[in-house]
Design an enzyme around this catalytic site. Sequence first.
Site, PDB file in Angstrom:
ATOM      1  N   LYS A 101      17.023  -0.182   5.013  1.00  0.00           N
ATOM      2  CA  LYS A 101      16.884   1.178   5.527  1.00  0.00           C
ATOM      3  C   LYS A 101      17.848   1.345   6.707  1.00  0.00           C
ATOM      4  O   LYS A 101      17.506   1.092   7.863  1.00  0.00           O
ATOM      5  CB  LYS A 101      15.437   1.429   5.902  1.00  0.00           C
ATOM      6  CG  LYS A 101      14.521   1.221   4.682  1.00  0.00           C
ATOM      7  CD  LYS A 101      13.070   1.431   4.981  1.00  0.00           C
ATOM      8  CE  LYS A 101      12.198   0.993   3.803  1.00  0.00           C
ATOM      9  NZ  LYS A 101      12.561   1.580   2.513  1.00  0.00           N
ATOM     10  N   ASP A 128       9.723  -3.254   0.214  1.00  0.00           N
ATOM     11  CA  ASP A 128      10.150  -1.884   0.514  1.00  0.00           C
ATOM     12  C   ASP A 128       9.549  -1.429   1.848  1.00  0.00           C
ATOM     13  O   ASP A 128       9.295  -0.248   2.062  1.00  0.00           O
ATOM     14  CB  ASP A 128       9.725  -0.943  -0.620  1.00  0.00           C
ATOM     15  CG  ASP A 128      10.318   0.455  -0.488  1.00  0.00           C
ATOM     16  OD1 ASP A 128      11.486   0.572  -0.065  1.00  0.00           O
ATOM     17  OD2 ASP A 128       9.599   1.435  -0.787  1.00  0.00           O
ATOM     18  N   ALA A 171       0.824  -1.214   0.000  1.00  0.00           N
ATOM     19  CA  ALA A 171       0.000   0.000   0.000  1.00  0.00           C
ATOM     20  C   ALA A 171       0.864   1.273   0.000  1.00  0.00           C
ATOM     21  O   ALA A 171       1.899   1.311   0.662  1.00  0.00           O
ATOM     22  CB  ALA A 171      -0.920  -0.005   1.224  1.00  0.00           C
ATOM     23  N   PRO A 172       0.464   2.259  -0.794  1.00  0.00           N
ATOM     24  CA  PRO A 172      -0.766   2.362  -1.602  1.00  0.00           C
ATOM     25  C   PRO A 172      -0.679   1.689  -2.980  1.00  0.00           C
ATOM     26  O   PRO A 172      -1.611   1.782  -3.770  1.00  0.00           O
ATOM     27  CB  PRO A 172      -0.946   3.868  -1.760  1.00  0.00           C
ATOM     28  CG  PRO A 172       0.455   4.391  -1.778  1.00  0.00           C
ATOM     29  CD  PRO A 172       1.221   3.538  -0.788  1.00  0.00           C
ATOM     30  N   GLY A 173       0.455   1.058  -3.286  1.00  0.00           N
ATOM     31  CA  GLY A 173       0.506   0.272  -4.510  1.00  0.00           C
ATOM     32  C   GLY A 173       1.483   0.731  -5.559  1.00  0.00           C
ATOM     33  O   GLY A 173       1.412   0.277  -6.707  1.00  0.00           O
ATOM     34  N   GLY A 174       2.425   1.598  -5.211  1.00  0.00           N
ATOM     35  CA  GLY A 174       3.358   2.113  -6.211  1.00  0.00           C
ATOM     36  C   GLY A 174       4.203   1.029  -6.864  1.00  0.00           C
ATOM     37  O   GLY A 174       4.313   0.955  -8.088  1.00  0.00           O
ATOM     38  N   ASP A 195      -0.704  -6.300   1.985  1.00  0.00           N
ATOM     39  CA  ASP A 195      -0.706  -5.177   2.919  1.00  0.00           C
ATOM     40  C   ASP A 195      -2.070  -5.105   3.608  1.00  0.00           C
ATOM     41  O   ASP A 195      -3.096  -5.244   2.927  1.00  0.00           O
ATOM     42  CB  ASP A 195      -0.426  -3.860   2.190  1.00  0.00           C
ATOM     43  CG  ASP A 195       0.061  -2.774   3.137  1.00  0.00           C
ATOM     44  OD1 ASP A 195      -0.718  -2.381   4.040  1.00  0.00           O
ATOM     45  OD2 ASP A 195       1.200  -2.333   2.990  1.00  0.00           O
TER      46      ASP A 195
END
Length: 344
Positions: free
Chosen positions: A300, A270, A213-216, A232
Amino acid sequence: MATHKTLLSMAADSWPVAKDELLRHVEDAVAVRRVGEESALVETERSTARDLAALALRVPLVFPRHLTNVVAEYDHAASGLESVVDFVDSAIRETASGAEVSLQIWLSGKTAYKFSQHDAWERAAQVLTDRGYRVGRTGSPLVVSICFTPKTAIVGVNRVADSLSSWPGGEVRLSKTPEQVSRAEFKLEELFKVYPIDEGIEPKGTALDYGAAPGGWTRILASRGYATTAVDPGDLDPRVLALPGVRHERTTAGNFLRDSTDRFDLIVNDMKMSPDRSSRLMVDSARLLKPFGVAVTTLKTGTHHVLEQVDEAFAILGAEYDIEFARQLRHNRNELTVVLRRFG
């Protein structure tokens, strides 16, 4: 003692750790000095840009984005544009084996020169053309680079194959499109441009996107023909849900991993979690990949103890994967992108 100089680019905020990484792994390094906001010179006893590029891929080195052999460095404010083209001409005559070259000009930090980047390219290209070279911006196996920094202009000549990136200074430029649903898309889009993760995957393969989410990232995968499972608990953008082949599993990565019996060609992650947790998730997810399947994860690291975190993550990932590619891309922030290949 004669030495070699290699110009490299890196993220401005990553300079201290990039320097530490180079000094740790480049055994014949004499000095590493910053020359611009996103550039540094590595002085070595023997190693050329080609050697450093091979080292970057083998170790891997995660912070260099672009490399070139330095053939000239001078004060551009004092000498002006004419000296730029003189240096370019002499450099290419000593180095080139053919008559076709790409010419790239990039900036590293604020500069005070009195000509534009466009003017510098046009003037240098015209001089080389007048001397019989065929000059373009891309497409040649040999690249002439001019990097303007606050105090110097640096001319480099290198093969694209030994440069880590075909983009000027490794700065991949992407533009927002009306279809974009998140800025995170740039990271995956850039990766597809700099590393061929599609190789070896059948057309219209299957993909799993953790923390979608949001789905990129799901949108990018679907646009490349992947039948994509987006995992998600949160909502996906309706435009992403409407894409062919997209399936939304409204659950956590852990629950999906525990319950799923599906197999995928590609898994991407991610999610916002520490590098060791991301790495363990990917190791646990290896059973969901087809033999020799590909996984992509972002680590990260933040800004403290970065190299130690990277070492720990790579050690964890090495239990199930070959690390094929690892780099802090232009669209990464305090993180890096890693491409993994599952053992057969």
